[in-house]
Scaffold this motif. Sequence first.
Motif, short mmCIF file in Angstrom:
data_model
loop_
_atom_site.label_atom_id
_atom_site.label_comp_id
_atom_site.label_asym_id
_atom_site.label_seq_id
_atom_site.Cartn_x
_atom_site.Cartn_y
_atom_site.Cartn_z
N LYS A 1 0.82 -1.21 0.00
CA LYS A 1 0.00 0.00 0.00
C LYS A 1 0.86 1.27 0.00
CE LYS A 1 -2.90 -1.01 3.44
NZ LYS A 1 -2.69 -2.42 3.77
N LEU A 2 2.02 1.19 0.65
CA LEU A 2 2.91 2.35 0.62
C LEU A 2 3.47 2.55 -0.77
CD1 LEU A 2 3.42 1.39 3.88
CD2 LEU A 2 4.95 3.33 3.66
N ILE A 3 3.74 1.44 -1.43
CA ILE A 3 4.28 1.53 -2.79
C ILE A 3 3.25 2.16 -3.72
CG2 ILE A 3 5.09 0.17 -4.75
CD1 ILE A 3 6.31 -1.78 -2.63
N ASP A 4 2.00 1.72 -3.58
CA ASP A 4 0.93 2.31 -4.40
C ASP A 4 0.80 3.81 -4.14
OD1 ASP A 4 0.47 -0.22 -5.30
OD2 ASP A 4 -1.29 -0.57 -4.03
N GLN A 5 0.83 4.16 -2.88
CA GLN A 5 0.66 5.56 -2.51
C GLN A 5 1.84 6.40 -3.03
OE1 GLN A 5 -2.11 6.60 -1.24
NE2 GLN A 5 -1.59 8.76 -0.85
N SER A 6 3.01 5.79 -3.00
CA SER A 6 4.20 6.47 -3.50
C SER A 6 4.06 6.80 -4.98
CB SER A 6 5.42 5.60 -3.23
OG SER A 6 6.38 5.73 -4.24
N LEU A 7 3.49 5.87 -5.73
CA LEU A 7 3.27 6.12 -7.15
C LEU A 7 2.25 7.23 -7.34
CD1 LEU A 7 3.20 2.41 -8.43
CD2 LEU A 7 5.04 4.10 -8.73
N GLU A 8 1.22 7.21 -6.48
CA GLU A 8 0.17 8.20 -6.62
C GLU A 8 0.65 9.61 -6.28
OE1 GLU A 8 -3.60 6.80 -5.24
OE2 GLU A 8 -4.29 8.86 -4.90
N GLU A 9 1.41 9.70 -5.16
CA GLU A 9 1.87 11.03 -4.75
C GLU A 9 3.18 11.42 -5.42
OE1 GLU A 9 1.72 12.13 -0.63
OE2 GLU A 9 0.16 10.66 -0.17
N LYS A 10 3.74 10.47 -6.14
CA LYS A 10 5.01 10.70 -6.85
C LYS A 10 6.13 11.15 -5.91
CE LYS A 10 2.87 11.74 -11.31
NZ LYS A 10 1.47 11.47 -10.89
N ILE A 11 6.18 10.54 -4.75
CA ILE A 11 7.33 10.74 -3.87
C ILE A 11 7.80 9.37 -3.38
CG2 ILE A 11 6.74 13.09 -3.11
CD1 ILE A 11 5.54 11.95 -0.60
N PRO A 12 9.07 9.24 -3.00
CA PRO A 12 9.62 7.94 -2.64
C PRO A 12 8.87 7.28 -1.48
CG PRO A 12 11.36 9.58 -2.83
CD PRO A 12 10.07 10.31 -2.92
N VAL A 13 8.92 5.97 -1.45
CA VAL A 13 8.23 5.20 -0.41
C VAL A 13 8.66 5.64 0.98
CG1 VAL A 13 7.99 2.89 0.58
CG2 VAL A 13 7.84 3.20 -1.89
N ALA A 14 9.97 5.88 1.13
CA ALA A 14 10.47 6.28 2.46
C ALA A 14 9.85 7.59 2.90
CB ALA A 14 11.99 6.39 2.43
N ASP A 15 9.59 8.48 1.93
CA ASP A 15 8.98 9.76 2.28
C ASP A 15 7.51 9.59 2.65
OD1 ASP A 15 11.42 10.69 1.65
OD2 ASP A 15 10.81 11.91 -0.08
N ILE A 16 6.84 8.67 1.96
CA ILE A 16 5.46 8.35 2.31
C ILE A 16 5.42 7.87 3.76
CG2 ILE A 16 3.58 6.68 1.92
CD1 ILE A 16 3.61 8.71 -0.25
N ALA A 17 6.33 6.95 4.07
CA ALA A 17 6.36 6.39 5.42
C ALA A 17 6.60 7.48 6.45
CB ALA A 17 7.46 5.33 5.51
N GLU A 18 7.54 8.34 6.16
CA GLU A 18 7.86 9.39 7.11
C GLU A 18 6.70 10.36 7.30
OE1 GLU A 18 11.52 11.48 6.24
OE2 GLU A 18 10.97 12.99 7.75
N LYS A 19 6.12 10.74 6.17
CA LYS A 19 5.02 11.71 6.21
C LYS A 19 3.84 11.19 7.04
CE LYS A 19 1.65 13.81 3.02
NZ LYS A 19 1.26 13.93 1.58
N TYR A 20 3.45 9.94 6.78
CA TYR A 20 2.25 9.45 7.44
C TYR A 20 2.53 8.88 8.84
CZ TYR A 20 -0.10 10.54 3.14
OH TYR A 20 -0.60 11.23 2.06
#
Length: 458
Positions: free
Chosen positions: A72-91
């Motif tokens: 799900k993080l990988i999907d979200q990363s594609l959607e927000e166009k930012i790296p997975v690690a940044d998705i993790a950090e942000k949320y």
Amino acid sequence: MKIYNTLTNKKEEFIPVIKDEISIYVCGPTVYNFFHIGNARPLIFFDVVKKYFEYLGNKVTLVRNITDIDDKLIDQSLEEKIPVADIAEKYTKAFLEDSGSLGVSPADHQPKATEYIGEMIKLIKELEERSYAYEINGDVYFSVTNSKDYGKLSGKKLDELQAGARVKTNKQKKHPADFTLWKKAKPGEPKWTSPWGEGRPGWHTECVVMSRKLFGKTFDIHGGGIDLIFPHHENEIAQAEASTGNKLANYWMHNGYLNIEGEKMSKSLDNFFTARDILKKFNAEAIRFFFLSKHYRSPIDFNEKILEESQQAIRNLYNTIENSGYDLKNDIYLKYDDSVQKYKDKFIVAMNDDFNTAKAIAILFEISKAYNKINDKSLIKLLIELGKVLGFFSDLERTLSNNIEPISEKLISLLIEYRDNFKLEKKWELADAIRDDLKELGIILKDTLNGTEWKIKK
RNA sequence: GGCGACAUCGCCAAGUGGUAAGGCAAAGGUCUGCAAAAUCUUUAUCCCCGGUUCGAAUCCGGGUGUCGCCUCCA
């Protein structure tokens, strides 16, 4: 103390592994988005579980993991166009902020999946050596058919599972119920090196290694939402028992769903509210009251009307305390006589019965009513003491003192003085105008037998 | 198809064999110039049918309805 155990489907006497020390592991968020109001239920409920055990004099260790690598993080990363690690950090940050805003105390440990990759690989290797796991093309699966009592938590039987009922079957697995331990990375995906090539761990493995690392073998309570029973917790049990033969946890507690107008909240039904948005409209204790006014295992229906009612209800408890002129600093001299103690006993009986928070709240109102009748300050002390066990009255210090600048305080007193004069002259319109104008500014005036009192609206 | 949960006053909700807690809302009384707060009073026989029992919202059987799980999910 009785707790309903999903493993046995009945209430059982709770006996911790170590006397007076309680270990609780609650499945935390997958940090791919802001969490929704339904996710707030286990957060708030297990917060109360911890507070109550502590109230009874136990030392409690609560672990809430953070899943920071997942499809799900990988999907979200594609959607927000930012790296997975940044998705993790942000949320992750958003999760900590929002759960804090809900008044949920931070867990004692908040392990992240990515910090446990090595441990997970070790566990998977162990499972492979014991032939509970098999590898196909860089993916590793757990073989449920080798697990002798797979399904014991959820009450499901392998041959009755309807494969592909909701998710299409992965045909390379030996049995449709086999689950992923290690997933091969596609190009561009986050990856870690393992004996089976580069990839990432499956979701069900992290809780096993984290709890083992932080608690040792068998711990007391494993909690989470009812939807985690199958397959998530079932799979955790299978892995834990396949690797060491030890029970993972003695008691399994699952909270019911939050529904929207009778239906499960989901994005596809477009009835999805983030906790963050709800917190903009309602205060945290109203949300807490709403959840705790129903037993944790029952489904609870969410709508704004109920939250408004909850907000009014909790406000009325605050009113009782504020009107009593209670002095937080000098309450140590107040003792409970038998008539007061009986409320405390009732509260404990309610909570000891599988955390009957709805009944516990009813007792808070009984105490409030009793105080208003007989004005015994020790009732207020008890009301606060028990309310805090449920996570209420966190705001009391602030609301009991009108914490404002001395100059403002003088101004308000001055206006009240003018208003008193208008009242004496029976110039009601002028007097009411002052009261209305102050109300606009958030200052509430009340005429009492002791003169006019004021407070800041919270 | 398999498994499971739930159905209590206008709304929310506790109660699992002994005669219906609590909250919100509403109405009326007291207090008040009015307001606020407080307080008193009023409002249910528990989805339907049958059974067990001296006695059932509570147990059993059969309906009806709502929801959930069966590898995304708190």
